[in-house]
Design a protein around this motif. Structure first.
Motif, PDB file in Angstrom:
ATOM      1  N   LYS A  45       0.848  -1.207   0.000  1.00  0.00           N
ATOM      2  CA  LYS A  45       0.000   0.000   0.000  1.00  0.00           C
ATOM      3  C   LYS A  45       0.877   1.248   0.000  1.00  0.00           C
ATOM      4  N   GLU A  46       2.138   1.085   0.509  1.00  0.00           N
ATOM      5  CA  GLU A  46       3.067   2.222   0.536  1.00  0.00           C
ATOM      6  C   GLU A  46       3.829   2.339  -0.787  1.00  0.00           C
ATOM      7  N   LYS A  47       3.397   1.541  -1.792  1.00  0.00           N
ATOM      8  CA  LYS A  47       3.980   1.545  -3.143  1.00  0.00           C
ATOM      9  C   LYS A  47       5.432   1.072  -3.183  1.00  0.00           C
ATOM     10  N   GLN A  48       5.708   0.064  -2.331  1.00  0.00           N
ATOM     11  CA  GLN A  48       7.014  -0.581  -2.379  1.00  0.00           C
ATOM     12  C   GLN A  48       6.843  -1.965  -3.013  1.00  0.00           C
ATOM     13  N   VAL A  49       7.956  -2.513  -3.538  1.00  0.00           N
ATOM     14  CA  VAL A  49       7.949  -3.863  -4.093  1.00  0.00           C
ATOM     15  C   VAL A  49       8.661  -4.775  -3.093  1.00  0.00           C
ATOM     16  N   VAL A  50       8.026  -5.884  -2.727  1.00  0.00           N
ATOM     17  CA  VAL A  50       8.619  -6.818  -1.756  1.00  0.00           C
ATOM     18  C   VAL A  50       8.400  -8.263  -2.202  1.00  0.00           C
ATOM     19  N   ALA A  51       9.479  -9.056  -2.135  1.00  0.00           N
ATOM     20  CA  ALA A  51       9.352 -10.499  -2.393  1.00  0.00           C
ATOM     21  C   ALA A  51       8.846 -11.133  -1.105  1.00  0.00           C
ATOM     22  N   LEU A  52       7.569 -11.512  -1.099  1.00  0.00           N
ATOM     23  CA  LEU A  52       6.950 -11.990   0.143  1.00  0.00           C
ATOM     24  C   LEU A  52       7.207 -13.479   0.358  1.00  0.00           C
ATOM     25  N   ASP A  53       7.420 -14.190  -0.733  1.00  0.00           N
ATOM     26  CA  ASP A  53       7.743 -15.607  -0.653  1.00  0.00           C
ATOM     27  C   ASP A  53       8.869 -15.835  -1.653  1.00  0.00           C
ATOM     28  N   ALA A  54       9.694 -16.847  -1.435  1.00  0.00           N
ATOM     29  CA  ALA A  54      10.791 -17.114  -2.363  1.00  0.00           C
ATOM     30  C   ALA A  54      11.118 -18.594  -2.348  1.00  0.00           C
ATOM     31  N   LYS A  55      11.269 -19.114  -3.534  1.00  0.00           N
ATOM     32  CA  LYS A  55      11.590 -20.532  -3.666  1.00  0.00           C
ATOM     33  C   LYS A  55      12.724 -20.622  -4.677  1.00  0.00           C
ATOM     34  N   MET A  56      13.776 -21.370  -4.319  1.00  0.00           N
ATOM     35  CA  MET A  56      14.874 -21.556  -5.272  1.00  0.00           C
ATOM     36  C   MET A  56      15.269 -23.013  -5.280  1.00  0.00           C
ATOM     37  N   SER A  57      15.589 -23.525  -6.453  1.00  0.00           N
ATOM     38  CA  SER A  57      16.197 -24.853  -6.473  1.00  0.00           C
ATOM     39  C   SER A  57      17.387 -24.809  -7.416  1.00  0.00           C
ATOM     40  N   PHE A  58      18.359 -25.677  -7.135  1.00  0.00           N
ATOM     41  CA  PHE A  58      19.664 -25.587  -7.780  1.00  0.00           C
ATOM     42  C   PHE A  58      20.009 -26.853  -8.544  1.00  0.00           C
ATOM     43  N   ASP A  59      20.859 -26.679  -9.521  1.00  0.00           N
ATOM     44  CA  ASP A  59      21.352 -27.784 -10.335  1.00  0.00           C
ATOM     45  C   ASP A  59      22.353 -28.608  -9.504  1.00  0.00           C
ATOM     46  N   ASP A  60      21.967 -29.833  -9.177  1.00  0.00           N
ATOM     47  CA  ASP A  60      22.833 -30.694  -8.358  1.00  0.00           C
ATOM     48  C   ASP A  60      24.223 -30.865  -8.987  1.00  0.00           C
ATOM     49  N   ASN A  61      24.252 -30.871 -10.310  1.00  0.00           N
ATOM     50  CA  ASN A  61      25.528 -31.105 -10.996  1.00  0.00           C
ATOM     51  C   ASN A  61      26.465 -29.912 -10.922  1.00  0.00           C
ATOM     52  N   ALA A  62      25.962 -28.787 -10.445  1.00  0.00           N
ATOM     53  CA  ALA A  62      26.811 -27.593 -10.339  1.00  0.00           C
ATOM     54  C   ALA A  62      27.169 -27.289  -8.891  1.00  0.00           C
ATOM     55  N   LEU A  63      26.651 -28.089  -7.958  1.00  0.00           N
ATOM     56  CA  LEU A  63      26.865 -27.772  -6.539  1.00  0.00           C
ATOM     57  C   LEU A  63      28.335 -27.830  -6.141  1.00  0.00           C
ATOM     58  N   PHE A  64      29.108 -28.635  -6.858  1.00  0.00           N
ATOM     59  CA  PHE A  64      30.534 -28.747  -6.516  1.00  0.00           C
ATOM     60  C   PHE A  64      31.241 -27.396  -6.607  1.00  0.00           C
ATOM     61  N   ARG A  65      30.715 -26.537  -7.454  1.00  0.00           N
ATOM     62  CA  ARG A  65      31.387 -25.226  -7.597  1.00  0.00           C
ATOM     63  C   ARG A  65      30.629 -24.114  -6.864  1.00  0.00           C
ATOM     64  N   ARG A  66      29.615 -24.510  -6.094  1.00  0.00           N
ATOM     65  CA  ARG A  66      28.865 -23.537  -5.283  1.00  0.00           C
ATOM     66  C   ARG A  66      28.800 -24.028  -3.845  1.00  0.00           C
ATOM     67  N   PRO A  67      29.960 -24.122  -3.177  1.00  0.00           N
ATOM     68  CA  PRO A  67      29.952 -24.677  -1.819  1.00  0.00           C
ATOM     69  C   PRO A  67      29.036 -23.919  -0.854  1.00  0.00           C
ATOM     70  N   HIS A  68      28.908 -22.603  -1.015  1.00  0.00           N
ATOM     71  CA  HIS A  68      28.051 -21.857  -0.083  1.00  0.00           C
ATOM     72  C   HIS A  68      26.574 -22.154  -0.322  1.00  0.00           C
TER      73      HIS A  68
END
Ligand code: GDP
Ligand code: MN
Length: 387
Positions: free
Chosen positions: A204-227
């Motif tokens: 209502k205050e004319k701001q943009v907010v991500a109220l929910d967030a879902k992410m999923s990642f490529d298992d085959n790339a996890l080796f290079r994304r330790p965090h």
């Protein structure tokens, strides 16, 4: 790999996606403490790897300390059943306490990897807040799709087109564009497979907010994304799949009673089809890979046997890189070592198939040898029905 909402929000915030203030709580007491830090009305949100928590009682707007305590009491330790979790539900062991937002509009924003066009595709709808499946069925006209050219990446003008397509005021477009671009950069830079903000709200205050967030990642790339890899929460996964993936096996749990051990993803899919055709139900997809050693075969048996629904096991190996005698030795060793009592049907084809069959037939074990895949599937289905 999936992550929790609060983890996704933390990641997205680093890419400039606006989120509400919030904090984690593991107990009702911590929940009220977090709320007191935030001040005012808060939202108590169950952290599980599933959407549709709202309808299942996993999202509560709370005004008083009592309400917060009650919500936390209700959610923590509960297996929340949503229409995405299956009947077993998912255990809630942490809550995210977030300052409440005055929602004016709810928008759907999703980023997926479209395999057919080999591009990241952005999907948006002005009818956010509910499932995208529901929106696309009931209001297909509201869905906007934009494909990103991998050579140049997502362009500002594309984000602006999306924002205007959603019919928001010009002053909000300027806030929406950085949010959209931020999600895109997070998707690309973190090797995501999916980013979904539902709802992305205009307040209502004319701001943009991500109220929910879902992410999923490529298992085959996890080796290079330790965090990213360290954000994994095994308590939210199918324990059968966790066991297998921790041992380097490509396994997907299914609902049937015929365990499958197959080399090659394509052959594994064909095996599932043949079992279905023979009137049975597969318990899993399992690709043991090309040059499967006897140790790997044993590991595969262990993984399949962890599923207590399994009544018969079908081993289907086409030896191209591999040798049938090597696989047969693996099967015989595994059956002996693990003292498997369940009926096992083995179908071998390819290099050294005769030697392989001889090893099975001379092993003294009651392993059923099949020549064709159709025959193997039929025998496995019969064996499972008898058991
Ligand atoms: P999901 O059901 O798992 O997708 O969880 P969401 O985080 O999307 O929350 C479900 C719904 O709860 C949203 O679509 C909102 O309508 C509502 N909701 C969540 N946070 C707030 C908030 O801060 N204020 C208000 N008024 N409603 C909220
Ligand atoms: Mn949602």
């Amino acid at each position: 790999m999936d992550i929790h909402e609060y983890q996704a929000k933390e990641l997205l915030a680093k890419f400039g996606v606006p989120i509400a203030r919030g904090g984690l709580a593991y107990s009702p007491e911590q929940a009220t403490y977090r709320a007191s830090e935030l001040g005012g009305t808060v939202v108590v949100k169950a952290q599980i790897h599933s959407g549709a928590r709202g309808k299942a009682g996993g999202v509560k707007v709370c005004k008083t300390e009592k309400e917060i305590e009650d919500a936390a009491e209700f959610m923590l330790g509960r297996k929340l059943v949503t229409h995405q979790t299956g009947s077993a539900g998912k255990l809630v062991s942490r809550l995210y306490i977030e300052e409440a937002t005055n929602i004016d509009r709810e928008i759907y924003l999703g980023f997926v990897m479209d395999r057919a066009s080999e591009r990241i595709v952005v999907v948006a709808s002005a009818a956010g807040g509910m499932d995208i499946e529901e929106i696309s069925a009931s209001q297909p006209d509201t869905i906007i799709r934009v494909a990103v050219d991998p050579a140049v990446g997502m362009q500002q003008f594309q984000a602006r087109e999306l924002a205007f397509g959603l019919g928001v005021d010009p002053e909000i477009v300027n806030k929406l564009v950085p949010a959209i671009m931020g999600c895109y950069r997070a998707f690309r830079d973190l090797d995501a497979m999916m980013v979904e903000i539902n709802p992305l709200v205009i307040t209502k205050e004319k701001q943009v907010v991500a109220l929910d967030a879902k992410m999923s990642f490529d298992d085959n790339a996890l080796f290079r994304r330790p965090h990213i890899a360290e954000l994994r929460d095994k308590s939210q996964e199918d324990p059968r799949e966790t066991y297998a993936s921790d041992r380097g096996l490509s396994y997907v749990g299914l609902d049937g009673d015929i365990g499958c051990i197959v080399n090659g993803a394509g052959l594994a899919m064909a095996t599932l089809d043949m079992i279905k055709l023979a009137g049975g139900e597969p318990a899993n997809f399992l690709d043991i890979g090309g040059g499967a050693s006897p140790e790997r075969v044993t590991k595969s048996f262990k993984a399949v046997l962890r599923d207590k629904n399994v009544k018969a096991i079908l081993v289907n190996v086409f030896a191209g890189i591999n040798r049938c005698d090597w696989v047969a030795k693996g099967v015989v060793d595994a059956v002996k070592e693990l003292d498997i009592k369940l009926p096992i049907v083995v179908r071998l084809a390819g290099t050294n198939v005769e030697e392989g069959r001889k090893i099975i037939d001379n092993s003294g074990l009651t392993v059923i040898s099949a020549e064709t895949l159709a025959d193997a599937a039929k025998q496995a289905v019969e064996a499972a029905k008898k058991a």
